[in-house]
Design an enzyme around this catalytic site. Sequence first.
Site, mmCIF file in Angstrom:
data_model
loop_
_atom_site.group_PDB
_atom_site.id
_atom_site.type_symbol
_atom_site.label_atom_id
_atom_site.label_comp_id
_atom_site.label_asym_id
_atom_site.label_seq_id
_atom_site.Cartn_x
_atom_site.Cartn_y
_atom_site.Cartn_z
ATOM 1 N N GLU A 173 -5.569 -4.169 0.937
ATOM 2 C CA GLU A 173 -4.960 -3.197 1.879
ATOM 3 C C GLU A 173 -5.993 -2.254 2.488
ATOM 4 O OE1 GLU A 173 -1.546 -1.262 0.075
ATOM 5 O OE2 GLU A 173 -0.363 -3.085 0.240
ATOM 6 N N GLU A 292 1.545 -9.757 -1.862
ATOM 7 C CA GLU A 292 2.388 -8.708 -2.468
ATOM 8 C C GLU A 292 3.725 -8.720 -1.748
ATOM 9 O OE1 GLU A 292 0.941 -4.703 -3.109
ATOM 10 O OE2 GLU A 292 -1.102 -5.457 -3.426
#
Length: 495
Positions: A173, A292
């Site tokens: 991320e 995710e």
Amino acid sequence: MTTTTLHLHSRLQVGEVDPRIFGGFLEHIGRAVYEGIYQPDSRHADNDGCRVDVLTALRDLRMTAMRYPGGNFASGYHWRDGAGPKPERPSVRELAWQSIEPNQFGTDEYIRLCRKMDWTPMLTVNLGTGTPEEARNWVEYCNSPAGTRYSDLRVAGGSPDPYGVKLWCLGNEMDGEWQLGHVPAAEYAIRAQQAAKMMKDTDKSIELVACGSCGVSMGTYMEWDRQVLEYLGDAADYVSLHRYVGNRDDDTPDYLAVTNSIDRQIEEMDAACRFVQARRKSKTRAYLCFDEWNVWYKSMQMDGAGQFAPHLLEEVYNLEDALVVAGFLHSFVRHADVVKIANLAQIVNVIAPILTRGDEMLVQSIFHPFAMFSARRGGVSLSVSVDGPSYESKSHGTVAYADASAILDDQRLNVFVTNRDPVATMELIVKPADLRVEAVESAEVLTGPDAKAANSYEKPDVIVAKAFDGALIKDGAVSCELPPLSLLAMTLTVA
Ligand code: AHR
């Protein structure tokens, strides 16, 4: 009662279902590792200090690729802290979750766990506070034969044979401003390219996952992906997608319609990959790694306050959450040609299908859809045409009440159907155009008293998958009645 017919044909194939879409994610956060997987002082601990009760339950999910050690944690993690003799490993104050990390569970323990569980290792390198060289050294530690600085460290720890870790994520991320070491796309691309080059120079056989933009609502969405994929070129075998959803407006039909937007996210990222491939005039493209995904909106405690194993993100899941988890899985199967890896975030205690409390363990509602799909995952995804009533959702457009996917495995046809209708029973007819249904090999249904019903330590069996014997075969088709708010998974014998 409403009626829905699913039409399919054995030649209308989307693609082979990659077993790695049934992956999981274990991060050093809250009580995921410590008190979840690893608890040497538990009466359930095995010789490695892992909880047998938790591992036994997880075995039923038949998970494949297991992403580790984060997540946000990875962006501040130095793998050397978790290697070598345990008494010599440092306790550190980690910054992603503001917790104490004692490093008693590190690479060796993780690899032993993967072997015990038949999981495919998948490591995320630190491209936040770490260097590309540190990432490359980790590849050497894991994958090089004895005789070099870092492989000899592994050997000294009692593992003479390389671990053979094939899947590596280039950070986590990195477009999120909350991420340690967050940088703009152009800088991440440079960092990732440098790491990728050295990592692949160390072991040519590894596969790399570039950080995609981490959410559809991010300002970076798609533009980050374009820039990163263009710069990385062939170094990126996959690009990551992340998605957490929730019923924030307490609107169940709208929440269950979110699958439309998961389909769309996949299709947009696929478009970005194809766009970059075309611009680069390349024979290869990056595939999708949805590393995710889950429901997460109720438990937002994210500050560990300097504690060891604090209670963070301990989401309790209900029936509607389980049906949304099924929606993600439908979507991955429907896009089997492009989604090659996916990781349920996470596996125990932290936004997880399993919770622990002392020596007790609780299986949550979302465990069941994953197990129902995973048990029937082998084969080729078929295109499914849903012919039945639909509704207008507030945020996601028109959706059919039936959310469906199918996998054909020679003489076996696996069919998965969610009835999103909160009140009406659905008469379901499955009619393969060129196959005859001859028998129902197995069928399970997941439902419950209402959308908000959940399992608890006191009542652990409120939302559980049950054997389903309501399927009838007639003229080569199968029909049954699906209760409101339910998921059906069937394995049919076809000829
Ligand atoms: O899974 C919890 C966290 O969610 C992960 O650490 C991070 O990558 C994401 O924001």
